[in-house]
Design a protein around this motif. Sequence first.
Motif, mmCIF file in Angstrom:
data_model
loop_
_atom_site.group_PDB
_atom_site.id
_atom_site.type_symbol
_atom_site.label_atom_id
_atom_site.label_comp_id
_atom_site.label_asym_id
_atom_site.label_seq_id
_atom_site.Cartn_x
_atom_site.Cartn_y
_atom_site.Cartn_z
ATOM 1 N N GLU A 142 0.830 -1.209 0.000
ATOM 2 C CA GLU A 142 0.000 0.000 0.000
ATOM 3 C C GLU A 142 0.865 1.260 0.000
ATOM 4 O O GLU A 142 0.529 2.248 -0.663
ATOM 5 C CB GLU A 142 -0.967 0.000 1.184
ATOM 6 N N LYS A 143 1.985 1.229 0.709
ATOM 7 C CA LYS A 143 2.913 2.370 0.700
ATOM 8 C C LYS A 143 3.465 2.586 -0.708
ATOM 9 O O LYS A 143 3.565 3.724 -1.172
ATOM 10 C CB LYS A 143 4.061 2.143 1.678
ATOM 11 N N LEU A 144 3.829 1.488 -1.379
ATOM 12 C CA LEU A 144 4.328 1.600 -2.751
ATOM 13 C C LEU A 144 3.266 2.189 -3.671
ATOM 14 O O LEU A 144 3.568 3.044 -4.509
ATOM 15 C CB LEU A 144 4.755 0.225 -3.277
ATOM 16 N N ARG A 145 2.029 1.738 -3.525
ATOM 17 C CA ARG A 145 0.943 2.267 -4.358
ATOM 18 C C ARG A 145 0.732 3.766 -4.120
ATOM 19 O O ARG A 145 0.534 4.528 -5.073
ATOM 20 C CB ARG A 145 -0.356 1.530 -4.067
ATOM 21 N N ARG A 146 0.730 4.168 -2.849
ATOM 22 C CA ARG A 146 0.544 5.597 -2.540
ATOM 23 C C ARG A 146 1.700 6.424 -3.096
ATOM 24 O O ARG A 146 1.496 7.509 -3.650
ATOM 25 C CB ARG A 146 0.422 5.811 -1.028
ATOM 26 N N TRP A 147 2.916 5.904 -2.961
ATOM 27 C CA TRP A 147 4.092 6.599 -3.470
ATOM 28 C C TRP A 147 3.987 6.750 -4.989
ATOM 29 O O TRP A 147 4.197 7.841 -5.522
ATOM 30 C CB TRP A 147 5.332 5.816 -3.064
ATOM 31 N N LEU A 148 3.633 5.678 -5.687
ATOM 32 C CA LEU A 148 3.494 5.731 -7.134
ATOM 33 C C LEU A 148 2.421 6.754 -7.528
ATOM 34 O O LEU A 148 2.615 7.547 -8.454
ATOM 35 C CB LEU A 148 3.163 4.350 -7.695
ATOM 36 N N ALA A 149 1.303 6.756 -6.826
ATOM 37 C CA ALA A 149 0.236 7.712 -7.133
ATOM 38 C C ALA A 149 0.714 9.159 -6.949
ATOM 39 O O ALA A 149 0.388 10.036 -7.762
ATOM 40 C CB ALA A 149 -0.988 7.445 -6.258
ATOM 41 N N LYS A 150 1.486 9.407 -5.904
ATOM 42 C CA LYS A 150 2.016 10.763 -5.681
ATOM 43 C C LYS A 150 2.956 11.168 -6.801
ATOM 44 O O LYS A 150 2.907 12.297 -7.301
ATOM 45 C CB LYS A 150 2.736 10.841 -4.333
ATOM 46 N N VAL A 151 3.845 10.255 -7.198
ATOM 47 C CA VAL A 151 4.793 10.567 -8.271
ATOM 48 C C VAL A 151 4.044 10.820 -9.574
ATOM 49 O O VAL A 151 4.325 11.784 -10.286
ATOM 50 C CB VAL A 151 5.837 9.440 -8.430
ATOM 51 N N GLU A 152 3.062 9.968 -9.877
ATOM 52 C CA GLU A 152 2.274 10.176 -11.097
ATOM 53 C C GLU A 152 1.535 11.516 -11.045
ATOM 54 O O GLU A 152 1.418 12.196 -12.073
ATOM 55 C CB GLU A 152 1.275 9.037 -11.286
ATOM 56 N N GLY A 153 1.067 11.899 -9.878
ATOM 57 C CA GLY A 153 0.372 13.172 -9.730
ATOM 58 C C GLY A 153 1.266 14.380 -9.944
ATOM 59 O O GLY A 153 0.790 15.460 -10.290
ATOM 60 N N ARG A 154 2.580 14.194 -9.730
ATOM 61 C CA ARG A 154 3.538 15.289 -9.929
ATOM 62 C C ARG A 154 4.256 15.200 -11.267
ATOM 63 O O ARG A 154 5.090 16.047 -11.575
ATOM 64 C CB ARG A 154 4.604 15.254 -8.827
ATOM 65 N N ASP A 155 3.980 14.184 -12.036
ATOM 66 C CA ASP A 155 4.667 13.978 -13.318
ATOM 67 C C ASP A 155 3.926 14.738 -14.413
ATOM 68 O O ASP A 155 3.249 14.153 -15.248
ATOM 69 C CB ASP A 155 4.761 12.479 -13.630
ATOM 70 N N TRP A 156 4.081 16.039 -14.412
ATOM 71 C CA TRP A 156 3.372 16.904 -15.353
ATOM 72 C C TRP A 156 3.976 16.890 -16.747
ATOM 73 O O TRP A 156 3.330 17.289 -17.703
ATOM 74 C CB TRP A 156 3.356 18.345 -14.840
ATOM 75 N N MET A 157 5.228 16.443 -16.875
ATOM 76 C CA MET A 157 5.934 16.565 -18.153
ATOM 77 C C MET A 157 6.168 15.224 -18.840
ATOM 78 O O MET A 157 6.898 15.143 -19.810
ATOM 79 C CB MET A 157 7.289 17.271 -17.942
ATOM 80 N N GLY A 158 5.569 14.156 -18.348
ATOM 81 C CA GLY A 158 5.669 12.856 -19.014
ATOM 82 C C GLY A 158 7.043 12.227 -18.940
ATOM 83 O O GLY A 158 7.652 11.923 -19.968
ATOM 84 N N ALA A 159 7.528 12.008 -17.735
ATOM 85 C CA ALA A 159 8.856 11.426 -17.539
ATOM 86 C C ALA A 159 8.887 9.958 -17.929
ATOM 87 O O ALA A 159 7.862 9.264 -17.920
ATOM 88 C CB ALA A 159 9.268 11.569 -16.071
#
Length: 191
Positions: A142-159
């Motif tokens: 669940e921590k990994l999922r939350r972390w991934l969701a946060k990163v995706e939410g901040r990935d505005w430029m399509g990394a």
Amino acid sequence: MATTRRTKAAPATEAWLLLIYKVPSDSSRARVAVWRELKRLGGFYVQQAVCVLPDRENLRAGLQKVRDRVAELGGSSVFLTLTDVDDDARAQFVEGFRSQSAKEYAEIVEECDTKFVKEIEFERFRENYTFEEAEEIRQDLEKLRRWLAKVEGRDWMGAEGKELARSKVADCERLLEEFEADVYERTEGKV
């Protein structure tokens, strides 16, 4: 600063939010608190105490909270909206955001490959097939999922790296489901 070669076209951004701040130098705790909040928002540091974000309403609200925090800490800040950014600066911002997100995706992949997978392997080696252990590992997932969701939410430029990180988290889920099935078979299945 030299421009970085771009592999993808930079997404259009009409405006950028720029925060320049100063906190008292006698408190590293204050500097770290502000840095942590700006990184949580996804801020890209152009240089020390100068942070940029794409212009989004939720980010404006987040920056206002950071400014309030800076003031509480006895510091000062200047907040600007940049609407006329030259191509070189824009390329630097976009590449900085992409690099930042790609690094976070790589950290998630590393966490999956090392800690998560190794934890399940270790518990199998120990033959520690308990509900409590499975539940602890589920919390890690669940921590990994939350972390991934946060990163995706901040990935505005399509990394780069998003799909690999998603795939690794899905692999972790599959491994955990297999482990949980084994736990069930070795405990409840014997009843």
